[in-house]
Design an enzyme around this catalytic site. Structure first.
Site, PDB file in Angstrom:
ATOM      1  CE  LYS A  35      -0.612  -0.227   4.907  1.00  0.00           C
ATOM      2  NZ  LYS A  35      -1.418  -0.779   5.915  1.00  0.00           N
ATOM      3  NE  ARG A 130      -6.978   0.273  11.867  1.00  0.00           N
ATOM      4  CZ  ARG A 130      -5.773   0.211  11.228  1.00  0.00           C
ATOM      5  NH1 ARG A 130      -5.179   1.378  11.351  1.00  0.00           N
ATOM      6  NH2 ARG A 130      -5.428  -0.940  10.825  1.00  0.00           N
ATOM      7  CE1 TYR A 255      11.620  31.648   5.891  1.00  0.00           C
ATOM      8  CE2 TYR A 255      11.973  29.202   5.297  1.00  0.00           C
ATOM      9  CZ  TYR A 255      11.661  30.634   5.022  1.00  0.00           C
ATOM     10  OH  TYR A 255      11.729  30.759   3.793  1.00  0.00           O
ATOM     11  CG  MET A 303       9.205  23.370   0.163  1.00  0.00           C
ATOM     12  SD  MET A 303       8.147  24.521  -0.828  1.00  0.00           S
ATOM     13  CE  MET A 303       6.634  25.068   0.048  1.00  0.00           C
TER      14      MET A 303
HETATM   15  C1  PLP Z   1      -0.845  -2.137   6.556  1.00  0.00           C
HETATM   16  C2  PLP Z   1      -1.337  -3.357   6.810  1.00  0.00           C
HETATM   17  C3  PLP Z   1      -0.550  -4.318   7.377  1.00  0.00           C
HETATM   18  C4  PLP Z   1       0.859  -4.159   7.210  1.00  0.00           C
HETATM   19  O1  PLP Z   1       1.199  -3.772   8.559  1.00  0.00           O
HETATM   20  P1  PLP Z   1       2.975  -3.357   9.050  1.00  0.00           P
HETATM   21  O2  PLP Z   1       2.866  -3.084  10.500  1.00  0.00           O
HETATM   22  O3  PLP Z   1       3.459  -2.404   7.949  1.00  0.00           O
HETATM   23  O4  PLP Z   1       3.667  -4.610   8.922  1.00  0.00           O
HETATM   24  C5  PLP Z   1      -0.947  -5.477   7.689  1.00  0.00           C
HETATM   25  N1  PLP Z   1      -2.451  -5.611   7.644  1.00  0.00           N
HETATM   26  C6  PLP Z   1      -3.292  -4.909   7.411  1.00  0.00           C
HETATM   27  C7  PLP Z   1      -4.749  -4.898   7.274  1.00  0.00           C
HETATM   28  C8  PLP Z   1      -2.795  -3.494   7.070  1.00  0.00           C
HETATM   29  O5  PLP Z   1      -3.434  -2.445   6.734  1.00  0.00           O
END
Ligand code: PLP
Length: 359
Positions: A35, A130, A255, A303
């Site tokens: 992802k 969640r 800054y 930046m």
């Molecule tokens: C992102 C995610 C993972 C991977 O988690 P890590 O901590 O990066 O290993 C596994 N399962 C789900 C559902 C996720 O959203």
């Protein structure tokens, strides 16, 4: 001349880290989690690095389709499932598996006709609050999915809040496992529980599938350093000194004049700023390596630039190599100093940063 900032992505590190994930869960199949553009590493590059994975898992529907277009033929899983009825024909056409976490998704599946066989991963909310069905609602959802003609398989999935900190008083890992077992009692289907922390620290929970993400990129999921787990950094972010200032005591840098010298200092200006993905919240002293010598940032990150202390690195000059994180400076160390986690730094790598692939 391009700006000298470059992120090197090591394909062999991706391969190595996947092998580590597998070695911890030898009886499970492994999704490589890709992802967020493979945690900033590039989807296509990760696809090649994880060629040995049993499948790739991600969040973005368009990127899932892109994986098929790039030639990935093994399973693909959408970890949050689909977002809209219009996604379903795409998932069916490209054989993309999906999480199912709410009644609304089940209703959409009930209304969707296809000749394709679909593979669902039914998510339980075992305490993280969640996504997912409560343990007491799980069986009904499982059976309802099972009555949909196009559904060929259902995998039972949950996600841990504290796999890296099993005794967390907010929600113990054991409690989540207990709820998962209660909600799935008597159901016969494959199980998918572990993220990286689960994979590395709780082999006993690595059932049919594991879902490692951060560890594949050489970041720690917590519970130890990446090096302790034998992981190799896949992303190394480097740049150069593009300016040097000798400053007197009482002079300030950047800054807001957050840093004021208390002695004569040599300050280097690095071509890297928050628009490259470097955390703006990094305090003075956030670790940086210049010409192989460890030093720290001074003043606010702007930046396009940040400043570092070169007082004790007399040879440093314009053109000196600056390591922001990666091989030689763990991303987790930089993240810790900046009050965040390695995940966020990797994911935030900006599109304007040139990427070089290395073996
Ligand atoms: C992102 C995610 C993972 C991977 O988690 P890590 O901590 O990066 O290993 C596994 N399962 C789900 C559902 C996720 O959203």
């Amino acid at each position: 001349m391009p700006r000298p900032i470059v992120a090197s992505i090591s394909i062999s590190a991706l391969q190595h880290n996947l092998a580590v994930a597998r070695a911890h869960a030898p009886n499970a199949r492994a999704w490589g989690v890709v992802k967020a553009n493979a945690y900033g590493h590039g989807l296509e590059r990760a696809m090649r690095g994880f060629a040995a994975a049993d499948g790739l898992a991600l969040i973005e529907v368009d990127y899932a389709v892109r994986l098929r277009e790039l030639g990935w033929t093994k399973p693909i899983l959408l970890l949050e499932g689909f977002f809209d009825a219009a996604d379903l024909p795409l998932l069916a056409a490209h054989d993309i598996q999906f999480a199912v976490h709410c009644e609304e998704q089940i209703a959409l599946l009930e209304g969707f006709e296809t000749k394709a066989g679909l593979h669902a991963h039914l998510k339980m909310n075992s305490g993280m609050n969640r996504l997912g069905f409560k343990p007491e609602a799980y069986r009904a959802a499982f059976e309802r999915l099972g009555r949909i003609a196009s559904i060929r398989s259902v995998t039972m999935m949950t996600h841990f809040a504290n796999a890296d900190d099993a005794g967390n008083p907010g929600l113990a890992l054991e409690e989540q496992v207990k709820r998962f077992n209660a909600g799935t009692a008597g159901l016969d289907a494959p199980r998918s529980l572990c993220n990286s922390a689960g994979d590395l620290l709780h082999a006993e929970l690595a059932f049919d599938w594991v879902r490692p993400g951060i560890m594949l990129y050489g970041g720690t999921p917590g519970g130890g350093s990446a090096a302790d787990f034998g992981l190799r950094p896949a992303m190394t972010l480097e740049s150069e000194i593009i300016g040097v200032q000798d400053i007197a005591p009482g002079e300030a840098v950047g800054y807001g004049s957050r840093f004021v010298a208390d002695k004569p200092m040599k300050v280097g200006v690095v071509a890297c700023g928050y628009a490259d993905g470097y955390p703006r919240h990094a305090p003075n002293g956030t670790p940086v390596v210049v010409d192989g010598v460890k030093t720290g940032t001074v003043g606010r990150v702007s930046m396009d630039m940040l400043a570092v202390d070169l007082t004790h690195i007399p040879g440093a000059r314009v053109g000196s190599r600056v390591l922001l994180w990666g091989e030689g400076l763990p991303v987790d160390e930089v993240a810790f100093a900046a009050g965040t986690i390695g995940y966020e730094l990797m994911c935030a790598l900006a599109p304007r940063v040139a990427v070089r692939e290395v073996a």
